[in-house]
Design a protein around this motif. Structure first.
Motif, mmCIF file in Angstrom:
data_model
loop_
_atom_site.group_PDB
_atom_site.id
_atom_site.type_symbol
_atom_site.label_atom_id
_atom_site.label_comp_id
_atom_site.label_asym_id
_atom_site.label_seq_id
_atom_site.Cartn_x
_atom_site.Cartn_y
_atom_site.Cartn_z
ATOM 1 N N GLU A 1 -14.203 3.014 -17.884
ATOM 2 C CA GLU A 1 -15.030 1.889 -17.446
ATOM 3 C C GLU A 1 -15.327 0.998 -18.649
ATOM 4 O O GLU A 1 -15.581 1.485 -19.744
ATOM 5 C CB GLU A 1 -16.337 2.419 -16.852
ATOM 6 N N CYS A 2 -15.289 -0.312 -18.443
ATOM 7 C CA CYS A 2 -15.564 -1.248 -19.541
ATOM 8 C C CYS A 2 -17.053 -1.254 -19.881
ATOM 9 O O CYS A 2 -17.906 -1.079 -19.005
ATOM 10 C CB CYS A 2 -15.138 -2.664 -19.157
ATOM 11 N N PHE A 3 -17.354 -1.469 -21.149
ATOM 12 C CA PHE A 3 -18.741 -1.611 -21.583
ATOM 13 C C PHE A 3 -19.260 -2.981 -21.166
ATOM 14 O O PHE A 3 -18.500 -3.865 -20.791
ATOM 15 C CB PHE A 3 -18.854 -1.469 -23.104
ATOM 16 N N GLY A 4 -20.570 -3.186 -21.271
ATOM 17 C CA GLY A 4 -21.170 -4.462 -20.901
ATOM 18 C C GLY A 4 -20.707 -5.618 -21.769
ATOM 19 O O GLY A 4 -20.657 -6.757 -21.323
ATOM 20 N N SER A 5 -20.340 -5.332 -23.016
ATOM 21 C CA SER A 5 -19.900 -6.382 -23.932
ATOM 22 C C SER A 5 -18.394 -6.629 -23.851
ATOM 23 O O SER A 5 -17.854 -7.389 -24.633
ATOM 24 C CB SER A 5 -20.277 -6.011 -25.370
ATOM 25 N N GLU A 6 -17.727 -5.981 -22.909
ATOM 26 C CA GLU A 6 -16.285 -6.123 -22.757
ATOM 27 C C GLU A 6 -15.942 -6.759 -21.423
ATOM 28 O O GLU A 6 -16.763 -6.801 -20.511
ATOM 29 C CB GLU A 6 -15.595 -4.758 -22.848
ATOM 30 N N CYS B 1 -9.764 -3.056 -21.196
ATOM 31 C CA CYS B 1 -10.946 -3.814 -21.593
ATOM 32 C C CYS B 1 -10.718 -4.532 -22.916
ATOM 33 O O CYS B 1 -10.117 -3.973 -23.831
ATOM 34 C CB CYS B 1 -12.133 -2.871 -21.756
ATOM 35 N N ASN C 1 -15.702 -12.172 -24.794
ATOM 36 C CA ASN C 1 -15.398 -12.931 -23.585
ATOM 37 C C ASN C 1 -14.112 -13.723 -23.819
ATOM 38 O O ASN C 1 -14.152 -14.884 -24.203
ATOM 39 C CB ASN C 1 -16.562 -13.882 -23.274
#
Length: 66
Positions: free
Chosen positions: A41-46, A59, A63
């Motif tokens: 799962e991608c991290f929030g910053s990815e 990922c 941005n």
């Protein structure tokens, strides 16, 4: 007394054997599309940019442009 020790040793070595045979172990953290990384799962910053094998997500940090 010998039997519980034998089972204990078997379980320790069985776990390390399965780790080497796990198909996900070779796919996790592999480089993918546009220098991304395959993860569960991608991290929030990815940002998710593609999918890898076994439904892993590719990922990219930050941005990226479309």
């Amino acid at each position: 007394m010998k039997s519980p020790f034998t089972v204990f040793v078997f379980l320790i070595f069985w776990d390390t054997t399965l780790a080497g045979l796990n198909p996900l172990s070779s796919e996790l953290y592999r480089r993918c599309y546009k220098n991304g990384t395959c993860r569960l799962e991608c991290f929030g910053s990815e940002m998710l940019v593609a999918y890898c094998m076994f439904q892993l997500e590719c990922c990219l940090k930050g941005n990226p442009e479309p």
